[in-house]
Write a protein that holds these residues in place. Structure first.
Motif, PDB file in Angstrom:
ATOM      1  N   ASN A  28      -0.726  -0.883 -11.235  1.00 35.59           N
ATOM      2  CA  ASN A  28      -0.657   0.489 -10.779  1.00 35.59           C
ATOM      3  C   ASN A  28       0.734   0.714 -10.201  1.00 35.59           C
ATOM      4  O   ASN A  28       1.213  -0.096  -9.392  1.00 35.59           O
TER       5      ASN A  28
ATOM      6  N   LEU B 128       1.281   8.312  -3.845  1.00 34.93           N
ATOM      7  CA  LEU B 128       0.529   8.415  -5.087  1.00 34.93           C
ATOM      8  C   LEU B 128       0.570   7.093  -5.837  1.00 34.93           C
ATOM      9  O   LEU B 128       1.389   6.224  -5.533  1.00 34.93           O
ATOM     10  N   ARG B 129      -0.309   6.975  -6.811  1.00 35.91           N
ATOM     11  CA  ARG B 129      -0.172   5.853  -7.734  1.00 35.91           C
ATOM     12  C   ARG B 129      -0.542   6.312  -9.138  1.00 35.91           C
ATOM     13  O   ARG B 129      -1.402   7.171  -9.338  1.00 35.91           O
ATOM     14  N   ARG B 130       0.149   5.716 -10.081  1.00 35.67           N
ATOM     15  CA  ARG B 130      -0.090   5.994 -11.494  1.00 35.67           C
ATOM     16  C   ARG B 130      -0.785   4.787 -12.092  1.00 35.67           C
ATOM     17  O   ARG B 130      -0.255   3.676 -12.066  1.00 35.67           O
ATOM     18  N   THR B 131      -1.966   4.989 -12.638  1.00 37.82           N
ATOM     19  CA  THR B 131      -2.722   3.886 -13.211  1.00 37.82           C
ATOM     20  C   THR B 131      -2.120   3.496 -14.557  1.00 37.82           C
ATOM     21  O   THR B 131      -1.348   4.252 -15.150  1.00 37.82           O
TER      22      THR B 131
ATOM     23  N   ALA C 238      -3.129   8.031 -15.264  1.00 41.22           N
ATOM     24  CA  ALA C 238      -3.726   8.947 -14.291  1.00 41.22           C
ATOM     25  C   ALA C 238      -2.956   8.877 -12.969  1.00 41.22           C
ATOM     26  O   ALA C 238      -2.619   7.786 -12.501  1.00 41.22           O
ATOM     27  N   ILE C 239      -2.667  10.037 -12.371  1.00 36.92           N
ATOM     28  CA  ILE C 239      -1.986  10.089 -11.083  1.00 36.92           C
ATOM     29  C   ILE C 239      -3.031  10.292  -9.994  1.00 36.92           C
ATOM     30  O   ILE C 239      -3.797  11.264 -10.013  1.00 36.92           O
ATOM     31  N   GLN C 240      -3.106   9.366  -9.040  1.00 36.13           N
ATOM     32  CA  GLN C 240      -4.091   9.414  -7.975  1.00 36.13           C
ATOM     33  C   GLN C 240      -3.385   9.533  -6.625  1.00 36.13           C
ATOM     34  O   GLN C 240      -2.302   8.975  -6.433  1.00 36.13           O
ATOM     35  N   THR C 241      -4.008  10.248  -5.700  1.00 35.70           N
ATOM     36  CA  THR C 241      -3.475  10.363  -4.343  1.00 35.70           C
ATOM     37  C   THR C 241      -4.027   9.236  -3.491  1.00 35.70           C
ATOM     38  O   THR C 241      -5.240   9.100  -3.336  1.00 35.70           O
ATOM     39  N   VAL C 242      -3.129   8.451  -2.934  1.00 38.00           N
ATOM     40  CA  VAL C 242      -3.505   7.337  -2.067  1.00 38.00           C
ATOM     41  C   VAL C 242      -3.605   7.809  -0.616  1.00 38.00           C
ATOM     42  O   VAL C 242      -4.498   7.417   0.125  1.00 38.00           O
TER      43      VAL C 242
ATOM     44  N   TYR D 164       3.005   2.636  -7.756  1.00 37.83           N
ATOM     45  CA  TYR D 164       2.939   3.471  -6.556  1.00 37.83           C
ATOM     46  C   TYR D 164       4.214   4.301  -6.442  1.00 37.83           C
ATOM     47  O   TYR D 164       5.320   3.821  -6.697  1.00 37.83           O
TER      48      TYR D 164
END
Length: 394
Positions: A318, A330-333, A337-341, A320
């Motif tokens: 991932n 954030l992190r990009r899988t 997919a962009i996810q908010t950490v 970050y």
């Protein structure tokens, strides 16, 4: 993180007019002091309060000077760097102790930069930009040697390896002007222990620097490739504030964030003024036989990302991202997919990451958008510079 070299003379003039640039960036004369406590932080503004449910814990905070980088060595020792931009830190690289205390690293002599030591640019921190702890526990400091962001000090740009257990400087790698020209700004570094190489982003001109840690030879690469360049005309924002200089010109930040994949096979990087993440095989970077054109064809466009300063990668690959536009982490899988950490108003320009051996993620904020250059010469109120930590998400 660093400023676009094309804007530095104008920024320096603004600071000088405001009385903020210090003559020669000289350090205070008191060398006997080994620990300093940061001034008490005033954080009463509601906008700076922690977001409800925020996972971020404050590890340390400093009213001044500006902090940009953090590194956590095995055992939990924390190191930070304070570049000589518009302030003159007593300790430009320091170990962070309890109650916001700072201890010069590796010693007070290395943290001194004034006329008395200007003949020894390789033995002192001039404008350290990045501090990084490798997997073996060694702490590396990258010094672009550009005080006030005006130009490099001749003979000053360097990468230094230190042993935090002994406080010894183990290796100093100087960079020639062919690698770090006078208008360069070495920005961030990652260490590949498997292949014994260092990889560096250079944001002044826009390039990557590849360092063979066996021979100590360094090469500047991809200096003409769009992946290392700011996107012209793009206006990045922080807290909704457009990054424009006093003349209305958009900030142009070149190659900045950098991270190595878990297996050291890929180097990921991005220009700060941009919305694209790139990667390249490290084997290609290590091959001096490849021409610039051949190397450029090895660059991969990974996908669109929010404008980001610092990058890091976890064991699951991932990526970050520190999102200064959103005051978020954030992190990009691996599938894009962009996810908010974490999202928190205290993340005023989150700058660089450090992953600790205990499973915590550390991040520093540098509030670059509050500085005079991006506010018509007048610095804006800001919260303290902080080091945060949180458990690394699963």
């Amino acid at each position: 993180m660093s400023f676009s070299r094309s804007l530095l003379p104008r920024w320096a003039a603004v600071l000088a007019g405001a009385g903020l640039l210090l003559g020669g960036c000289s350090s205070p004369a008191d060398k006997s002091k080994t620990t300093e406590t940061a001034p008490a932080a005033n954080d009463s503004t509601a906008a700076f309060s922690a977001a409800t449910g925020s996972p971020l814990q404050v590890v340390a905070e400093f009213t001044d000077p500006q902090m940009v980088g953090v590194a956590v060595a095995p055992g939990g020792r924390i190191f930070a760097c304070f570049p000589r931009w518009d302030y003159n830190p007593v300790y430009s690289v320091a170990e962070v102790g309890p109650n916001n205390t700072l201890k010069p690293y590796p010693n007070a002599g290395w943290c001194t930069w004034n006329d008395s030591v200007k003949s020894e640019p390789l033995k002192h921190w001039i404008c350290p930009q990045s501090v990084f702890a490798d997997k073996s526990g060694m702490v590396w400091v990258l010094d672009p040697a550009s005080p006030g962001l005006k130009a490099t000090v001749p003979g000053g740009p360097k990468l230094v390896k230190t042993n935090p257990k002994t406080g010894q400087v183990l290796l100093t790698i100087p960079f020639s002007e062919a690698v770090a020209p006078r208008n360069s700004y070495l920005n961030d570094v990652r260490i590949d222990l498997q292949n014994n190489y260092a990889y560096i982003t250079e944001s002044g001109v826009g390039a990557l620097v590849v360092v063979d840690l066996k021979t100590l030879k360094a090469r500047s690469v991809l200096g003409k490739h769009p992946s290392t360049k700011a996107v012209k005309g793009l206006v990045v924002k922080a807290e909704g504030h457009p990054m424009l200089d006093a003349t209305g010109k958009p900030a142009q930040f070149n190659a900045d964030g950098i991270a190595l994949s878990a297996d050291n096979a890929y180097l990921y990087y991005c220009p700060l003024t941009g919305h694209t993440l790139y990667r390249i095989k490290t084997a290609a970077l290590r091959d001096p036989a490849l021409s610039e054109a051949q190397l450029g064809r090895q660059v991969e466009n990974v996908g669109e990302i929010p404008a980001s300063d610092g990058l890091e990668i976890d064991a699951a690959n991932n990526v970050y991202l520190t999102s200064f536009e959103q005051s978020a982490l954030l992190r990009r899988t691996p599938v894009g997919a962009i996810q908010t950490v974490a999202k928190d108003a205290r993340l005023q320009w989150p700058d660089t990451y450090s992953f600790a051996a205990d499973g915590n993620l550390y991040v520093a904020n540098s509030a670059i958008h509050k500085t005079p250059n991006w506010n018509k010469g007048v610095g804006q109120p800001r919260q303290p510079f902080r080091i945060f930590k949180m458990p690394l998400p699963k």
